[in-house]
Design a protein around this motif. Structure first.
Motif, PDB file in Angstrom:
ATOM      1  N   HIS A 183      -7.439   4.213  16.438  1.00 17.13           N
ATOM      2  CA  HIS A 183      -8.772   3.488  15.720  1.00 17.13           C
ATOM      3  C   HIS A 183     -10.004   2.935  17.488  1.00 17.13           C
ATOM      4  O   HIS A 183     -10.958   2.981  17.227  1.00 17.13           O
ATOM      5  CB  HIS A 183      -8.193   2.460  15.136  1.00 17.13           C
ATOM      6  N   LEU A 226      -9.648  -3.763  10.157  1.00 17.72           N
ATOM      7  CA  LEU A 226      -9.878  -2.540   9.258  1.00 17.72           C
ATOM      8  C   LEU A 226     -10.024  -2.623   7.650  1.00 17.72           C
ATOM      9  O   LEU A 226     -10.792  -1.838   7.622  1.00 17.72           O
ATOM     10  CB  LEU A 226      -8.257  -1.855   9.753  1.00 17.72           C
ATOM     11  N   LYS A 227      -9.444  -3.683   7.397  1.00 19.87           N
ATOM     12  CA  LYS A 227      -9.252  -3.518   5.892  1.00 19.87           C
ATOM     13  C   LYS A 227     -10.888  -4.473   5.227  1.00 19.87           C
ATOM     14  O   LYS A 227     -11.280  -3.844   4.869  1.00 19.87           O
ATOM     15  CB  LYS A 227      -8.426  -5.087   6.069  1.00 19.87           C
ATOM     16  N   ASP A 268       0.420  -0.955   0.003  1.00 16.55           N
ATOM     17  CA  ASP A 268      -0.014   0.042   0.089  1.00 16.55           C
ATOM     18  C   ASP A 268       1.160   1.022   0.319  1.00 16.55           C
ATOM     19  O   ASP A 268       0.408   2.161   0.707  1.00 16.55           O
ATOM     20  CB  ASP A 268      -1.091  -0.091   1.345  1.00 16.55           C
ATOM     21  N   LYS A 311     -16.949   0.213   3.551  1.00 15.69           N
ATOM     22  CA  LYS A 311     -16.761   1.524   3.101  1.00 15.69           C
ATOM     23  C   LYS A 311     -17.007   2.037   1.536  1.00 15.69           C
ATOM     24  O   LYS A 311     -17.822   2.578   1.649  1.00 15.69           O
ATOM     25  CB  LYS A 311     -15.943   2.569   3.885  1.00 15.69           C
ATOM     26  N   ASP A 312     -15.944   1.169   0.745  1.00 18.84           N
ATOM     27  CA  ASP A 312     -15.653   1.688  -0.692  1.00 18.84           C
ATOM     28  C   ASP A 312     -16.778   1.317  -1.563  1.00 18.84           C
ATOM     29  O   ASP A 312     -17.130   1.055  -1.628  1.00 18.84           O
ATOM     30  CB  ASP A 312     -14.989   1.087  -0.666  1.00 18.84           C
ATOM     31  N   GLU A 325     -13.149  -3.387   7.636  1.00 15.81           N
ATOM     32  CA  GLU A 325     -14.106  -1.699   7.238  1.00 15.81           C
ATOM     33  C   GLU A 325     -14.091  -1.162   6.086  1.00 15.81           C
ATOM     34  O   GLU A 325     -15.418  -0.051   5.735  1.00 15.81           O
ATOM     35  CB  GLU A 325     -14.189  -1.561   8.172  1.00 15.81           C
ATOM     36  N   LYS A 326     -12.322  -1.045   5.681  1.00 16.47           N
ATOM     37  CA  LYS A 326     -12.284  -0.414   4.133  1.00 16.47           C
ATOM     38  C   LYS A 326     -13.745  -0.738   3.411  1.00 16.47           C
ATOM     39  O   LYS A 326     -13.938   0.316   2.579  1.00 16.47           O
ATOM     40  CB  LYS A 326     -11.508  -0.086   4.304  1.00 16.47           C
TER      41      LYS A 326
END
Ligand SMILES: [Zn+2]
Lengths: 187, 307
Positions: free
Chosen positions: A113, B291-292, A98, B298-299, B294-295
């Motif tokens: 977070h 987190l991945k 990334d 969201k996307d 959730e992202k």
């Protein structure tokens, strides 16, 4: 635990693996806390347990295995802390799929977070805490780490570092004084 | 006790490192002295601040360290007392390892050559070996199948004896591919990793696709599963592949595998993927994976939870 050690000393690989698994999380946590770098922590882990593997025969049960293991681990970590004092701090930036990221920011963001109200407070104070910890000598840093974060008794810490309980006490006192001087009004 | 001597004892008192009588005297002083009580408060506040700084070990790091160590030891890290091993010692060790149900790696992880060893080679002996290049008569290997002591104190050991053969050919060669498919099921994870790696560019063949799916869903080695996932990328839109990936996502215990499955699933959108990801967010205990996820949700403009 003793029978596991004896089996590992006889060359039983399974016993050795169990012995490693019983202790390796705390070793990794210690290295990670002291060195703040996953790569360095990984190196310390490898070096420490290979030394254990090669020298297990010389363990004579005259102290606990944990103490014996920590003598090895703290030695390796102290070496690295001393070398770090000499050379400049390496960049904490790593390349990932990334793009480049700051290792420590990943961890900090993660805790932010989990608990957003701490985020701002963390960012300010963390810098002060890091510089306070870096002001300690490697030995003071080690004693403080073992007492505060690993919860070990000073007598045991003295045993690991090849010194007396009294010397460990003095180290802890100096570490606390220095940190309070740097953190001062922050806390 | 003077305020000076108390200042010196405060850190030790905080960490419970004073003798009981010292502790009593210190507490007595603190009761009567406001400045020292404030000092004590500052000690507590500082310790609390330092507690928050505690770094967690990244979840994948421990696994990586353990794998390093295993590789170093099995790759021949010397033990001081280790004697030179004769063939009989090696045989006894193999015997002990088989009895203990251990899979000893016969080639170091990361070995590049694909070598057909043991029972795997035996299965192919009568079945028309690839003609590409065949070297005759290699080393002999023994795999112990059973050990039975009898009442007279003797032991009966049954073992398969197989010869090592080395074959080589293009990765696309049909015979080589058949060997690779068999190698993808071998006991040795190093062989499986290499085989799956070579197979993964050929997922268009149904047989290879099934082998990759089988590896993703069942292989005990996370490295093999990751390679197989890599090979399934071109098939990420296939509904049967997606069904299995969704199951893997909720069942796999390796966070790196779960992360890669999330990537594969979200690369092609369908209605079921939102539900699968929402389900994962609820139960995921790894922060990176969560987190991945959730992202990704969201996307896709989907809500993170169903609550
Ligand atoms: Zn006072």
């Amino acid at each position: 635990m003793d029978s596991l050690i004896r089996a590992a000393q006889r060359g039983d690989q399974d016993a050795f693996e169990q012995l490693v698994r019983a202790h390796d999380q705390s070793v990794l946590r210690l290295a990670m806390n002291l060195l703040r770098s996953p790569e360095d922590a990984r190196d310390v882990y490898q070096e420490a347990f290979l030394r254990v593997y090669r020298n297990l025969d010389s363990f004579r049960f005259d102290c606990s295995f944990h103490t014996w293991l920590y003598r090895i681990v703290t030695n390796i970590c102290l070496d690295r802390l001393r070398k770090r004092k000499v050379r400049k701090e390496e960049s904490a930036v790593v390349e990932t799929s990334d793009g480049p990221i700051d290792r420590m920011e990943v961890f900090e963001e993660e805790s932010a977070h989990a608990n957003p109200e701490r985020a701002v407070w963390n960012r300010e104070l963390n810098e002060r805490i890091e510089s306070a910890l870096q002001d300690l000598t490697p030995r003071e840093r080690m004693v403080f780490e073992l007492r505060h974060y690993q919860g070990l008794r000073l007598r045991n810490i003295g045993e690991m570092l090849g010194t007396t309980e009294e010397a460990a006490k003095n180290c802890l006192f100096r570490a606390t004084q220095k940190m309070r001087a740097v953190l001062g009004d922050c806390v | 006790m003077t305020c000076d001597s108390v200042a010196r004892l405060i850190p030790l008192y905080f960490y419970g490192e004073l003798m009981p009588e010292e502790e009593d005297r210190l507490e007595e002083h603190l009761h009567a002295c406001a400045p020292c009580t404030r000092e004590m408060e500052r000690q507590r506040a500082m310790a609390a601040a330092l507690d928050r700084r505690h770094t967690e070990v990244p979840p994948l790091l421990l696994g990586a360290c353990r794998a390093d160590l295993l590789a170093a030891i099995q790759g021949g890290a010397p033990r001081l007392f280790e004697p030179a091993k004769g063939p009989w010692t090696l045989f006894l060790e193999a015997l002990a390892a088989t009895l203990a149900g251990l899979n000893r790696y016969r080639t170091p992880v990361g070995a590049v050559a694909l070598v057909a060893v043991g029972f795997f080679a035996a299965r192919f002996t009568g079945a028309g070996l690839p003609a590409s290049s065949l070297s005759p008569a290699g080393e002999v290997f023994s795999t112990v199948r059973s050990v039975e002591p009898d009442s007279s104190g003797r032991v009966q050991i049954a073992f398969d004896e197989t010869r090592r053969r080395v074959v080589s050919g293009a990765a696309g060669d049909r015979d080589i591919q058949r060997l690779l498919l068999a190698a993808a099921r071998e006991d040795n994870p190093a062989v499986r990793v290499e085989s799956v790696d070579l197979l993964k560019s050929r997922a268009d063949s149904g047989e290879v696709r099934d082998a990759l799916l089988n590896a993703v869903a069942r292989d005990s080695n996370a490295g093999v599963r990751l390679k197989a996932l890599d090979g399934l990328k071109p098939l990420a839109g296939d509904s049967q592949v997606r069904k299995i990936l969704a199951q893997v996502l909720l069942a796999d215990d390796n966070p790196a595998v779960r992360m890669q499955v999330v990537d594969l699933l979200v690369s092609h959108r369908d209605d079921s993927v939102v539900g699968v990801l929402q389900n994962l967010v609820q139960k995921e205990d790894n922060n990176y994976v969560r987190l991945k996820c959730e992202k990704a949700l969201k996307d896709m403009n989907a809500s993170i939870g169903t609550f």
